[in-house]
Design a protein around this motif. Sequence first.
Motif, mmCIF file in Angstrom:
data_model
loop_
_atom_site.group_PDB
_atom_site.id
_atom_site.type_symbol
_atom_site.label_atom_id
_atom_site.label_comp_id
_atom_site.label_asym_id
_atom_site.label_seq_id
_atom_site.Cartn_x
_atom_site.Cartn_y
_atom_site.Cartn_z
ATOM 1 N N THR A 82 105.270 14.295 73.023
ATOM 2 C CA THR A 82 106.834 14.345 73.028
ATOM 3 C C THR A 82 107.709 13.724 71.594
ATOM 4 O OG1 THR A 82 106.052 13.571 75.141
ATOM 5 C CG2 THR A 82 107.818 12.629 74.487
ATOM 6 N N GLU A 107 111.539 13.291 69.785
ATOM 7 C CA GLU A 107 113.100 13.348 70.043
ATOM 8 C C GLU A 107 113.371 14.340 69.052
ATOM 9 O OE1 GLU A 107 116.346 11.749 71.804
ATOM 10 O OE2 GLU A 107 114.091 10.821 71.938
ATOM 11 N N ASP A 145 117.293 16.315 67.692
ATOM 12 C CA ASP A 145 118.783 17.388 67.978
ATOM 13 C C ASP A 145 119.006 18.705 68.283
ATOM 14 O OD1 ASP A 145 121.193 17.353 68.440
ATOM 15 O OD2 ASP A 145 121.988 15.359 67.648
ATOM 16 N N SER A 202 121.586 20.651 68.544
ATOM 17 C CA SER A 202 122.950 20.752 69.087
ATOM 18 C C SER A 202 123.828 21.302 67.770
ATOM 19 C CB SER A 202 124.009 19.749 68.845
ATOM 20 O OG SER A 202 123.478 18.502 67.917
ATOM 21 N N ASN A 231 113.926 18.551 78.223
ATOM 22 C CA ASN A 231 115.012 17.131 78.207
ATOM 23 C C ASN A 231 114.746 15.758 78.346
ATOM 24 O OD1 ASN A 231 117.954 19.167 78.310
ATOM 25 N ND2 ASN A 231 117.269 18.444 76.690
ATOM 26 N N ASP A 232 113.283 15.987 79.375
ATOM 27 C CA ASP A 232 113.461 14.413 79.766
ATOM 28 C C ASP A 232 111.165 14.277 79.341
ATOM 29 O OD1 ASP A 232 111.388 15.870 82.047
ATOM 30 O OD2 ASP A 232 113.087 15.513 83.229
ATOM 31 N N ASP A 233 110.750 12.997 79.523
ATOM 32 C CA ASP A 233 109.720 12.869 78.985
ATOM 33 C C ASP A 233 108.424 12.983 80.053
ATOM 34 O OD1 ASP A 233 110.415 11.968 76.717
ATOM 35 O OD2 ASP A 233 110.525 9.666 77.009
ATOM 36 N N ASP A 253 120.186 20.134 77.569
ATOM 37 C CA ASP A 253 121.176 19.261 76.639
ATOM 38 C C ASP A 253 120.373 19.465 74.987
ATOM 39 O OD1 ASP A 253 122.441 17.161 75.129
ATOM 40 O OD2 ASP A 253 121.541 15.686 76.739
ATOM 41 N N THR A 254 120.849 20.121 74.462
ATOM 42 C CA THR A 254 120.161 20.157 72.955
ATOM 43 C C THR A 254 120.271 19.184 72.159
ATOM 44 O OG1 THR A 254 122.142 21.580 72.111
ATOM 45 C CG2 THR A 254 120.510 23.158 72.940
ATOM 46 N N THR A 255 120.949 18.067 72.663
ATOM 47 C CA THR A 255 121.384 17.165 71.882
ATOM 48 C C THR A 255 120.173 16.243 72.049
ATOM 49 O OG1 THR A 255 121.937 15.715 73.435
ATOM 50 C CG2 THR A 255 123.815 17.092 71.813
ATOM 51 N N ARG A 256 118.610 16.494 72.901
ATOM 52 C CA ARG A 256 117.939 15.258 73.108
ATOM 53 C C ARG A 256 116.509 16.548 74.050
ATOM 54 N NH1 ARG A 256 115.517 12.188 77.593
ATOM 55 N NH2 ARG A 256 115.128 10.303 76.717
ATOM 56 N N ARG A 287 112.626 16.960 73.653
ATOM 57 C CA ARG A 287 111.581 15.776 74.204
ATOM 58 C C ARG A 287 110.058 16.474 74.114
ATOM 59 N NH1 ARG A 287 111.770 12.025 73.386
ATOM 60 N NH2 ARG A 287 110.491 10.725 74.017
#
Length: 169
Positions: free
Chosen positions: A66, A68, A70, A72, A94-96, A140-143, A145
């Motif tokens: 995992t 972080e 981005d 974007s 996008n999540d953990d 969501d390409t900004t986040r 994971r």
Amino acid sequence: MTLAGTDKIVDFAKQEAVTPWHAIDDRIMGGNSQSHAEHIEGTGMRFSGIVSLENNGGFASIRSGTFELDLSDFQELVLRLRGDGKNYKISLRNDDFFDGVSYQATFATRQQTWQEIALPFDAFTPTHHGILLTTVAPLDTTRIRSIGLFIADRQVGPFQLDLAWIKGI
């Protein structure tokens, strides 16, 4: 995850880029498929193993640790790879959550040929356990994971996929 340069997201030439990747195969539900990721000097990361349909199995996958990230600033991912003629999927999360939504895009490989495959972010579809989800938000390409690689779709037998790098364009 090792960032290298302005456009490479992962440079698998570096051993430390491969180390956090781990197998998540159909064995988690009783199947017999198996895979692993290893660093191959001069090549990058090798995702290999065997897919079996025994015990209702049929998929093998690896996933990064995992992080972080981005993405974007980019419109698509490009993978430099050498395949075995089979089809694979790349997934972004996008999540953990271990078992959450996976945004997947499929790509075909040519046997023993290095390729650069571009996958636009709008080609990534939300899935859960291989089932298309229609009521979730787009990727969501900004986040980002984690990143994963899959082989499934009844492609039984041994497989091998070598990756040199993943970059954004």
